[in-house]
Design an enzyme around this catalytic site. Sequence first.
Site, PDB file in Angstrom:
ATOM      1  N   MET A  75       0.798  -1.228   0.000  1.00  0.00           N
ATOM      2  CA  MET A  75       0.000   0.000   0.000  1.00  0.00           C
ATOM      3  C   MET A  75       0.832   1.281   0.000  1.00  0.00           C
ATOM      4  O   MET A  75       0.295   2.373   0.117  1.00  0.00           O
ATOM      5  CB  MET A  75      -0.963   0.021   1.193  1.00  0.00           C
ATOM      6  N   CYS A  76       2.144   1.145  -0.117  1.00  0.00           N
ATOM      7  CA  CYS A  76       3.013   2.330  -0.172  1.00  0.00           C
ATOM      8  C   CYS A  76       2.943   2.991  -1.540  1.00  0.00           C
ATOM      9  O   CYS A  76       2.938   2.315  -2.563  1.00  0.00           O
ATOM     10  CB  CYS A  76       4.466   1.946   0.114  1.00  0.00           C
ATOM     11  N   HIS A  77       2.931   4.316  -1.524  1.00  0.00           N
ATOM     12  CA  HIS A  77       2.998   5.074  -2.769  1.00  0.00           C
ATOM     13  C   HIS A  77       4.451   5.196  -3.197  1.00  0.00           C
ATOM     14  O   HIS A  77       5.330   5.355  -2.347  1.00  0.00           O
ATOM     15  CB  HIS A  77       2.440   6.494  -2.558  1.00  0.00           C
ATOM     16  N   MET A 115       8.048   4.665   5.795  1.00  0.00           N
ATOM     17  CA  MET A 115       8.245   3.282   5.349  1.00  0.00           C
ATOM     18  C   MET A 115       9.560   3.118   4.608  1.00  0.00           C
ATOM     19  O   MET A 115      10.207   2.075   4.712  1.00  0.00           O
ATOM     20  CB  MET A 115       7.069   2.816   4.488  1.00  0.00           C
ATOM     21  N   GLU A 116       9.977   4.144   3.884  1.00  0.00           N
ATOM     22  CA  GLU A 116      11.256   4.079   3.180  1.00  0.00           C
ATOM     23  C   GLU A 116      12.411   4.022   4.175  1.00  0.00           C
ATOM     24  O   GLU A 116      13.361   3.253   3.987  1.00  0.00           O
ATOM     25  CB  GLU A 116      11.388   5.271   2.230  1.00  0.00           C
ATOM     26  N   ASP A 130      23.759 -11.157   6.013  1.00  0.00           N
ATOM     27  CA  ASP A 130      24.106 -11.946   4.833  1.00  0.00           C
ATOM     28  C   ASP A 130      25.607 -11.967   4.584  1.00  0.00           C
ATOM     29  O   ASP A 130      26.175 -13.015   4.269  1.00  0.00           O
ATOM     30  CB  ASP A 130      23.387 -11.399   3.600  1.00  0.00           C
TER      31      ASP A 130
END
Length: 161
Positions: A75-77, A115-116, A130
């Site tokens: 749902m992120c733009h 969110m970014e 990793d």
Amino acid sequence: MTDFSHINEQGRAKMVDITDKKVTSRTALAKSSIIVNEEIYKKIIDQTIGKGDVLSVAQVAGIMAAKQTSNIIPMCHPLPLSGVNIHFDWNIINEKHELIITVEAKTKGSTGVEMEALTAASVTALTVYDMCKAVDKGMIIGQTYLVEKTGGKSGTYRREE
């Protein structure tokens, strides 16, 4: 059903319409961490991990992740990021070696950039894991959280610590 911002009239997922939201400068500061053993800590500092310079690679991975957030969080733009900066600090207490990852993301747009910043912090920690897992798989990725956000209708948020 329409009381939820991400649910349409049919009760299905939708992306929120931000057409009428004001364009403002927005920032977000997020943190994550990873605890490593002393051997990994020394190898990171000395740049002797077999896969290369851990912090440089993790930093680039975090920036790339910020740029791809809307592709992995449904749902992120998509946002025109104006900047992403990642800092590393070591917190060493009682033989516990914790790498603190701090991400600042910036945009000028109609929706926030939290969110970014959070995605970048998470992927940065995952990349450290990793790159170092051949030495020890017992690393622990810590909490990832929003420290601060500015701009937009809701204004400034600062986490109380």
